[in-house]
Design an enzyme around this catalytic site. Structure first.
Site, PDB file in Angstrom:
ATOM      1  N   GLU A 112      -5.689   8.765   7.892  1.00 53.95           N
ATOM      2  CA  GLU A 112      -6.184   8.287   6.592  1.00 53.95           C
ATOM      3  C   GLU A 112      -7.564   8.835   6.284  1.00 53.95           C
ATOM      4  OE1 GLU A 112      -5.808   4.409   4.704  1.00 53.95           O
ATOM      5  OE2 GLU A 112      -4.733   3.811   6.499  1.00 53.95           O
ATOM      6  N   ASN A 164       0.373  -0.935   5.498  1.00 52.11           N
ATOM      7  CA  ASN A 164       1.262  -0.119   6.354  1.00 52.11           C
ATOM      8  C   ASN A 164       0.636  -0.196   7.738  1.00 52.11           C
ATOM      9  OD1 ASN A 164       3.203   2.141   4.813  1.00 52.11           O
ATOM     10  ND2 ASN A 164       1.519   1.398   3.549  1.00 52.11           N
ATOM     11  N   LYS A 177      -9.509   1.724  -1.875  1.00 53.06           N
ATOM     12  CA  LYS A 177      -9.701   1.180  -0.517  1.00 53.06           C
ATOM     13  C   LYS A 177     -11.088   1.499   0.038  1.00 53.06           C
ATOM     14  CE  LYS A 177      -7.073   1.126   3.879  1.00 53.06           C
ATOM     15  NZ  LYS A 177      -5.817   1.633   4.484  1.00 53.06           N
ATOM     16  N   CYS A 210      -4.739  -3.017   3.109  1.00 53.24           N
ATOM     17  CA  CYS A 210      -4.408  -2.877   4.524  1.00 53.24           C
ATOM     18  C   CYS A 210      -5.579  -3.168   5.469  1.00 53.24           C
ATOM     19  CB  CYS A 210      -3.794  -1.515   4.800  1.00 53.24           C
ATOM     20  SG  CYS A 210      -2.990  -1.496   6.410  1.00 53.24           S
ATOM     21  N   GLU A 216       0.858  -1.195   0.000  1.00 51.35           N
ATOM     22  CA  GLU A 216       0.000   0.000   0.000  1.00 51.35           C
ATOM     23  C   GLU A 216       0.899   1.251   0.000  1.00 51.35           C
ATOM     24  OE1 GLU A 216      -1.494   0.884   3.941  1.00 51.35           O
ATOM     25  OE2 GLU A 216      -3.373   1.688   3.156  1.00 51.35           O
ATOM     26  N   ASN A 258      -7.095   5.827  -1.777  1.00 49.51           N
ATOM     27  CA  ASN A 258      -5.944   4.960  -1.485  1.00 49.51           C
ATOM     28  C   ASN A 258      -6.107   3.760  -2.428  1.00 49.51           C
ATOM     29  OD1 ASN A 258      -4.066   3.241  -0.360  1.00 49.51           O
ATOM     30  ND2 ASN A 258      -4.565   3.801   1.756  1.00 49.51           N
TER      31      ASN A 258
END
Ligand code: CDT
Length: 323
Positions: free
Chosen positions: A148, A199, A129, A174, A47, A112
């Site tokens: 995020e 991450n 994402k 993730c 990611e 993302n």
């Protein structure tokens, strides 16, 4: 004809804030060439593999951070990766921050994103994402932030799968790996290999008691997702200490049995490789997890109709005998 493909998980060590795209792409090319030597058909990068994990820094002005986002893929700085992969005949998946063109209302969106490219250089698909963790507002009490939810929108596109690499493949990113719905959505489309970059900071500020369990939870959720859906899962970290934040490594390739068949041993740039016979997925898909035979979707309605928990009313609590 066998549907056995060699897959590489190209773990990255930390990417410093000052590292340029060109420097990062040079690291990716080293891993890509190692993968070619190992005869990989597919390499999975983590990611946000082109930059440091920038959502750890609060900002009032998102546009001041636009340089962390890609406005085209490939762009001039990532083109060498696409060119070399095509030359080597290797497909790849890579996560990055995406800044879209303005929509009809003139709004640019930030996702993302992961892009999947076939061995001939054709783009197979993009995944944005779905489960965006962390917080939106400045929370300076934390040793570092996980913003995020400030930097990225939640995608409403869901989980598609693609016919590529001689099988049915899908992507997740993730935090998605912690949610069983991620795997089941793709499992219901026959997925045989799921690529997941991550991450994951070791320190979890809201409940530091979980810190020591990060590695366990990482494998727990991906192994369960693989087994319960009869699919390979490739989990790839950006690990090590990046800008003072220690992140989990432990990249792995998991078989449909739920067993880890390749595991990273460092927290740095490292390629791990496994041969994945996609035909073995049916050992699980056609037996214990024969969805068409055994699932009871008519009894699972809460899963799509309800978001949070609704506990039963207190008065329904059963009484015990020893009052
Ligand atoms: N990148 C990412 O999704 N990381 C999350 C950290 C959650 S803690 C705020 C993860 O689930 O690993």
């Amino acid at each position: 004809m066998s549907r056995s493909i060699t897959v590489g998980a190209a773990q990255l060590g930390p990417i410093a804030k000052h590292e340029s795209r060109a420097e990062v792409v040079a690291r990716l090319l080293v891993l890509l060439r190692q993968a070619a030597e190992a005869r990989c058909a597919l390499v999975v990068f983590p990611e946000l593999a082109l930059t440091t994990f920038f959502p750890r820094w609060y900002t009032d002005d998102l546009s001041a951070h636009d340089h962390y986002y890609e406005t085209e893929m490939p762009g001039p700085e990532t083109q060498p990766l696409f060119d070399e992969a095509k030359r080597l005949g290797i497909g790849f998946a890579i996560g990055y921050a995406e800044l879209t063109e303005p929509d009809e209302a003139g709004v640019r969106h930030r996702f993302n994103t992961t892009i999947l490219v076939e061995r001939d250089g054709a783009v197979v698909g993009k995944y944005r994402k779905v489960h965006i963790p962390g917080h939106e507002a400045d929370e300076p009490w934390r040793p570092f932030q996980h913003l995020e939810r400030r930097y990225f929108e939640e995608s409403n596109e869901g989980f598609s799968v693609h016919r590529a690499f001689d099988g049915i493949v899908g992507m997740a990113t993730c935090n998605d790996r912690r949610w069983p719905e991620t795997y089941r959505e793709m499992g219901l489309q026959g997925v045989e290999l799921i690529m997941i970059g991550y991450n994951t900071p070791i320190h979890y500020a809201p409940d530091p008691g979980q810190n020591a369990l990060q590695a366990f939870h990482n494998h727990l959720c991906m192994q369960a997702g693989a087994y319960q859906n009869g699919t390979f899962v490739v989990g790839v970290a950006k690990g090590g200490t990046e800008e003072g934040v220690e992140s989990l490594a432990q990249s792995c390739i998991i078989a449909p049995s739920g067993q880890i068949i390749a595991l990273a041993t460092t927290t740095a740039d490292e390629l791990i490789v496994a041969r994945c016979d996609l035909d073995t997925c049916k050992n699980f898909k056609e037996t214990l997890f024969d969805f068409a035979r055994y699932r009871r979707p008519e009894l699972y309605q809460r899963i799509t109709s309800q978001k949070g928990v609704i506990e039963p009313p207190l008065e329904e609590q059963p009484t015990t005998g020893d009052q």
